[in-house]
Motif scaffolding. Sequence first.
Motif, PDB file in Angstrom:
ATOM      1  N   LEU A  51       0.820  -1.209   0.000  1.00 41.33           N
ATOM      2  CA  LEU A  51       0.000   0.000   0.000  1.00 41.33           C
ATOM      3  C   LEU A  51       0.852   1.256   0.000  1.00 41.33           C
ATOM      4  O   LEU A  51       0.530   2.249  -0.653  1.00 41.33           O
ATOM      5  N   ILE A  52       1.963   1.235   0.757  1.00 39.79           N
ATOM      6  CA  ILE A  52       2.812   2.429   0.829  1.00 39.79           C
ATOM      7  C   ILE A  52       4.167   2.235   0.155  1.00 39.79           C
ATOM      8  O   ILE A  52       4.971   3.161   0.084  1.00 39.79           O
ATOM      9  N   GLY A  53       4.426   1.036  -0.337  1.00 38.27           N
ATOM     10  CA  GLY A  53       5.692   0.752  -0.996  1.00 38.27           C
ATOM     11  C   GLY A  53       5.650   1.142  -2.466  1.00 38.27           C
ATOM     12  O   GLY A  53       4.657   1.656  -2.977  1.00 38.27           O
TER      13      GLY A  53
ATOM     14  N   VAL B  94       9.387   4.959 -10.918  1.00 35.96           N
ATOM     15  CA  VAL B  94       9.003   4.418  -9.619  1.00 35.96           C
ATOM     16  C   VAL B  94       7.487   4.560  -9.496  1.00 35.96           C
ATOM     17  O   VAL B  94       6.941   5.657  -9.690  1.00 35.96           O
ATOM     18  N   GLU B  95       6.803   3.470  -9.186  1.00 38.92           N
ATOM     19  CA  GLU B  95       5.348   3.551  -9.085  1.00 38.92           C
ATOM     20  C   GLU B  95       4.820   2.669  -7.965  1.00 38.92           C
ATOM     21  O   GLU B  95       5.475   1.717  -7.536  1.00 38.92           O
ATOM     22  N   ASN B  96       3.636   3.041  -7.504  1.00 45.12           N
ATOM     23  CA  ASN B  96       2.931   2.291  -6.473  1.00 45.12           C
ATOM     24  C   ASN B  96       1.808   1.499  -7.130  1.00 45.12           C
ATOM     25  O   ASN B  96       1.152   2.001  -8.057  1.00 45.12           O
ATOM     26  N   ARG B  97       1.611   0.286  -6.653  1.00 40.46           N
ATOM     27  CA  ARG B  97       0.615  -0.600  -7.266  1.00 40.46           C
ATOM     28  C   ARG B  97      -0.780   0.017  -7.255  1.00 40.46           C
ATOM     29  O   ARG B  97      -1.577  -0.189  -8.174  1.00 40.46           O
ATOM     30  N   TYR B  98      -1.101   0.775  -6.222  1.00 46.93           N
ATOM     31  CA  TYR B  98      -2.443   1.323  -6.055  1.00 46.93           C
ATOM     32  C   TYR B  98      -2.574   2.776  -6.507  1.00 46.93           C
ATOM     33  O   TYR B  98      -3.623   3.199  -6.982  1.00 46.93           O
ATOM     34  N   PHE B  99      -1.501   3.564  -6.358  1.00 49.85           N
ATOM     35  CA  PHE B  99      -1.580   4.999  -6.627  1.00 49.85           C
ATOM     36  C   PHE B  99      -0.910   5.418  -7.926  1.00 49.85           C
ATOM     37  O   PHE B  99      -0.933   6.586  -8.295  1.00 49.85           O
TER      38      PHE B  99
END
Length: 236
Positions: A172-174, A196-201
Amino acid sequence: MTSVPGGATAPASIFRTVMGADFDRLHPQLQRRFSVGLASGEACTGRGVMDRIWHGRAFVKPFLALGSIRNILVPRAGRNVPFVIENVPYTDTFGRETVTFVRTFDLPGRSRRFDAQMVLSLKGDRVLDYLGTHQHLASDLHFRAEADGSLLIRSGEHRFREGVVDVRVPELIGATAEVRESYDDAAGRFRIRVRVENRYFGPLFGYEGSFTATYADVRRCGVRAGLRPVREEVRA
Protein backbone atom coordinates in the motif's frame (compact mmCIF):
# COMPACT_ATOMS: atom_id res chain seq x y z
CA MET A 1 35.64 -13.13 -16.06
CA THR A 2 34.07 -11.16 -18.91
CA SER A 3 35.29 -9.37 -22.02
CA VAL A 4 35.19 -5.58 -22.17
CA PRO A 5 35.83 -3.06 -24.97
CA GLY A 6 39.35 -3.23 -26.37
CA GLY A 7 39.60 -7.00 -25.92
CA ALA A 8 40.53 -6.81 -22.23
CA THR A 9 39.14 -9.16 -19.62
CA ALA A 10 37.74 -7.91 -16.32
CA PRO A 11 37.32 -9.93 -13.11
CA ALA A 12 33.75 -10.62 -12.00
CA SER A 13 31.94 -7.73 -10.37
CA ILE A 14 28.92 -8.16 -8.09
CA PHE A 15 26.74 -7.48 -11.17
CA ARG A 16 28.51 -10.08 -13.32
CA THR A 17 28.18 -12.57 -10.48
CA VAL A 18 24.44 -12.08 -10.04
CA MET A 19 23.68 -12.07 -13.79
CA GLY A 20 25.89 -15.01 -14.76
CA ALA A 21 25.99 -15.77 -18.49
CA ASP A 22 23.25 -13.18 -19.08
CA PHE A 23 25.87 -10.48 -18.42
CA ASP A 24 27.57 -11.34 -21.73
CA ARG A 25 24.41 -10.32 -23.61
CA LEU A 26 24.80 -6.69 -22.52
CA HIS A 27 26.22 -4.07 -24.85
CA PRO A 28 30.04 -4.01 -24.40
CA GLN A 29 29.90 -0.50 -22.94
CA LEU A 30 27.38 -1.66 -20.33
CA GLN A 31 29.62 -4.64 -19.57
CA ARG A 32 32.46 -2.19 -18.93
CA ARG A 33 30.34 0.05 -16.72
CA PHE A 34 28.94 -2.80 -14.64
CA SER A 35 32.36 -4.43 -14.26
CA VAL A 36 33.18 -1.71 -11.72
CA GLY A 37 34.31 -3.39 -8.49
CA LEU A 38 37.14 -4.21 -6.15
CA ALA A 39 38.50 -6.92 -8.44
CA SER A 40 38.73 -4.63 -11.47
CA GLY A 41 39.92 -1.76 -9.27
CA GLU A 42 37.86 0.70 -11.31
CA ALA A 43 35.42 3.43 -10.34
CA CYS A 44 33.04 5.00 -12.84
CA THR A 45 31.69 8.55 -12.99
CA GLY A 46 28.84 9.43 -15.33
CA ARG A 47 28.14 13.05 -16.27
CA GLY A 48 25.24 14.21 -18.36
CA VAL A 49 21.78 15.75 -18.39
CA MET A 50 18.42 14.48 -17.27
CA ASP A 51 16.01 15.63 -19.96
CA ARG A 52 13.16 15.33 -17.48
CA ILE A 53 12.64 14.66 -13.77
CA TRP A 54 8.95 14.10 -13.12
CA HIS A 55 6.56 13.49 -10.22
CA GLY A 56 3.18 11.83 -9.95
CA ARG A 57 0.07 13.40 -8.48
CA ALA A 58 0.25 16.25 -5.94
CA PHE A 59 -0.14 14.02 -2.87
CA VAL A 60 3.23 12.40 -3.70
CA LYS A 61 5.25 15.58 -3.10
CA PRO A 62 5.25 15.54 0.74
CA PHE A 63 6.59 11.96 0.73
CA LEU A 64 9.32 12.87 -1.74
CA ALA A 65 10.25 15.88 0.40
CA LEU A 66 10.43 13.67 3.50
CA GLY A 67 12.62 11.12 1.72
CA SER A 68 14.98 13.81 0.48
CA ILE A 69 16.07 14.52 4.08
CA ARG A 70 18.01 11.24 3.90
CA ASN A 71 18.91 11.52 0.19
CA ILE A 72 16.14 9.20 -0.99
CA LEU A 73 14.37 10.26 -4.20
CA VAL A 74 14.25 13.85 -5.48
CA PRO A 75 11.56 16.30 -4.27
CA ARG A 76 11.61 18.64 -7.28
CA ALA A 77 10.73 18.18 -10.93
CA GLY A 78 12.73 19.78 -13.73
CA ARG A 79 13.99 19.67 -17.30
CA ASN A 80 17.52 19.65 -18.71
CA VAL A 81 19.02 19.08 -15.26
CA PRO A 82 22.81 18.48 -15.07
CA PHE A 83 23.46 15.09 -13.51
CA VAL A 84 26.36 13.10 -12.03
CA ILE A 85 26.37 9.46 -10.96
CA GLU A 86 29.29 8.06 -8.95
CA ASN A 87 29.88 4.29 -8.92
CA VAL A 88 32.77 3.63 -6.56
CA PRO A 89 33.59 0.22 -5.01
CA TYR A 90 34.77 -0.16 -1.41
CA THR A 91 34.66 -2.61 1.50
CA ASP A 92 32.02 -1.64 4.05
CA THR A 93 32.18 -1.90 7.84
CA PHE A 94 30.99 -5.51 7.67
CA GLY A 95 33.58 -6.61 5.12
CA ARG A 96 31.23 -6.68 2.14
CA GLU A 97 32.11 -5.38 -1.30
CA THR A 98 29.89 -2.36 -1.91
CA VAL A 99 29.38 -0.17 -4.98
CA THR A 100 28.00 3.35 -4.60
CA PHE A 101 25.19 4.61 -6.80
CA VAL A 102 25.19 8.24 -5.71
CA ARG A 103 23.24 10.47 -8.07
CA THR A 104 23.47 14.27 -7.85
CA PHE A 105 20.93 16.44 -9.68
CA ASP A 106 21.99 20.08 -10.11
CA LEU A 107 18.54 21.61 -9.74
CA PRO A 108 18.14 25.41 -9.70
CA GLY A 109 18.91 26.84 -6.29
CA ARG A 110 20.07 23.59 -4.69
CA SER A 111 21.58 20.29 -5.74
CA ARG A 112 19.76 17.13 -4.65
CA ARG A 113 21.20 13.66 -4.07
CA PHE A 114 19.70 10.22 -4.40
CA ASP A 115 22.02 7.78 -2.60
CA ALA A 116 22.20 4.02 -2.85
CA GLN A 117 24.83 1.42 -1.99
CA MET A 118 24.72 -1.99 -3.66
CA VAL A 119 25.89 -5.25 -2.06
CA LEU A 120 25.74 -8.85 -3.29
CA SER A 121 23.43 -11.09 -1.24
CA LEU A 122 24.98 -13.95 0.72
CA LYS A 123 23.61 -16.49 -1.78
CA GLY A 124 24.81 -14.42 -4.75
CA ASP A 125 21.34 -14.56 -6.32
CA ARG A 126 20.40 -10.89 -6.01
CA VAL A 127 21.80 -7.46 -5.30
CA LEU A 128 20.78 -5.66 -2.13
CA ASP A 129 20.14 -1.95 -2.65
CA TYR A 130 20.52 0.08 0.57
CA LEU A 131 18.94 3.52 0.15
CA GLY A 132 19.77 6.86 1.71
CA THR A 133 22.35 8.26 4.09
CA HIS A 134 21.43 5.84 6.91
CA GLN A 135 20.41 2.75 4.90
CA HIS A 136 17.04 2.55 6.62
CA LEU A 137 15.45 1.23 3.43
CA ALA A 138 16.66 -1.88 1.62
CA SER A 139 15.41 -3.41 -1.60
CA ASP A 140 16.11 -6.55 -3.61
CA LEU A 141 17.23 -5.82 -7.17
CA HIS A 142 16.93 -8.19 -10.12
CA PHE A 143 19.04 -7.66 -13.26
CA ARG A 144 18.25 -8.81 -16.80
CA ALA A 145 19.85 -8.26 -20.21
CA GLU A 146 17.34 -7.35 -22.91
CA ALA A 147 17.46 -8.53 -26.53
CA ASP A 148 18.90 -5.19 -27.70
CA GLY A 149 21.81 -5.34 -25.22
CA SER A 150 20.24 -2.92 -22.74
CA LEU A 151 19.95 -3.60 -19.02
CA LEU A 152 16.69 -3.88 -17.12
CA ILE A 153 16.75 -3.61 -13.32
CA ARG A 154 13.61 -4.21 -11.27
CA SER A 155 13.19 -3.86 -7.53
CA GLY A 156 11.59 -6.57 -5.43
CA GLU A 157 10.72 -6.65 -1.75
CA HIS A 158 11.42 -3.53 0.34
CA ARG A 159 12.34 -3.55 4.02
CA PHE A 160 12.59 -0.82 6.66
CA ARG A 161 15.21 -1.06 9.44
CA GLU A 162 15.55 1.31 12.39
CA GLY A 163 16.99 0.02 15.66
CA VAL A 164 15.11 -3.16 16.61
CA VAL A 165 12.50 -2.50 13.91
CA ASP A 166 12.85 -4.75 10.86
CA VAL A 167 9.67 -4.90 8.79
CA ARG A 168 8.61 -5.52 5.21
CA VAL A 169 7.16 -2.37 3.61
CA PRO A 170 3.53 -3.16 2.67
CA GLU A 171 2.46 -2.75 -0.96
CA LEU A 172 0.00 0.00 0.00
CA ILE A 173 2.81 2.43 0.83
CA GLY A 174 5.69 0.75 -1.00
CA ALA A 175 6.85 1.26 -4.56
CA THR A 176 8.42 -0.66 -7.40
CA ALA A 177 11.35 0.79 -9.32
CA GLU A 178 12.26 -0.03 -12.90
CA VAL A 179 15.54 1.14 -14.40
CA ARG A 180 16.42 0.77 -18.08
CA GLU A 181 19.96 1.59 -19.14
CA SER A 182 21.30 1.33 -22.67
CA TYR A 183 24.16 2.59 -24.81
CA ASP A 184 23.58 4.77 -27.86
CA ASP A 185 26.41 4.02 -30.32
CA ALA A 186 25.51 6.91 -32.62
CA ALA A 187 25.59 9.48 -29.80
CA GLY A 188 28.36 7.79 -27.81
CA ARG A 189 26.28 8.12 -24.64
CA PHE A 190 24.53 5.97 -22.06
CA ARG A 191 20.78 6.47 -21.88
CA ILE A 192 18.81 5.88 -18.71
CA ARG A 193 15.13 5.84 -17.81
CA VAL A 194 13.89 5.37 -14.23
CA ARG A 195 10.28 4.92 -13.18
CA VAL A 196 9.00 4.42 -9.62
CA GLU A 197 5.35 3.55 -9.08
CA ASN A 198 2.93 2.29 -6.47
CA ARG A 199 0.62 -0.60 -7.27
CA TYR A 200 -2.44 1.32 -6.05
CA PHE A 201 -1.58 5.00 -6.63
CA GLY A 202 0.27 4.78 -9.92
CA PRO A 203 3.43 6.64 -11.02
CA LEU A 204 5.30 8.41 -8.21
CA PHE A 205 8.63 9.63 -9.56
CA GLY A 206 11.09 9.16 -12.39
CA TYR A 207 13.73 10.65 -14.64
CA GLU A 208 15.25 10.08 -18.06
CA GLY A 209 18.32 11.38 -19.82
CA SER A 210 21.82 10.51 -20.99
CA PHE A 211 25.43 10.69 -19.86
CA THR A 212 29.01 9.82 -20.73
CA ALA A 213 31.27 7.79 -18.44
CA THR A 214 34.89 8.02 -17.36
CA TYR A 215 36.84 5.43 -15.37
CA ALA A 216 39.47 5.81 -12.67
CA ASP A 217 41.74 3.56 -10.62
CA VAL A 218 39.96 3.42 -7.25
CA ARG A 219 43.17 2.37 -5.53
CA ARG A 220 44.59 5.72 -6.53
CA CYS A 221 41.55 7.99 -6.20
CA GLY A 222 39.93 6.27 -3.19
CA VAL A 223 36.42 7.01 -1.96
CA ARG A 224 35.85 10.73 -1.62
CA ALA A 225 34.51 12.20 1.62
CA GLY A 226 30.73 12.17 1.86
CA LEU A 227 30.19 9.35 -0.60
CA ARG A 228 29.76 6.57 1.95
CA PRO A 229 26.60 6.49 4.10
CA VAL A 230 26.50 7.88 7.62
CA ARG A 231 25.25 4.52 8.93
CA GLU A 232 25.66 1.03 7.44
CA GLU A 233 23.10 -1.75 7.81
CA VAL A 234 24.18 -5.39 8.08
CA ARG A 235 20.71 -6.97 7.86
CA ALA A 236 20.15 -8.34 4.35
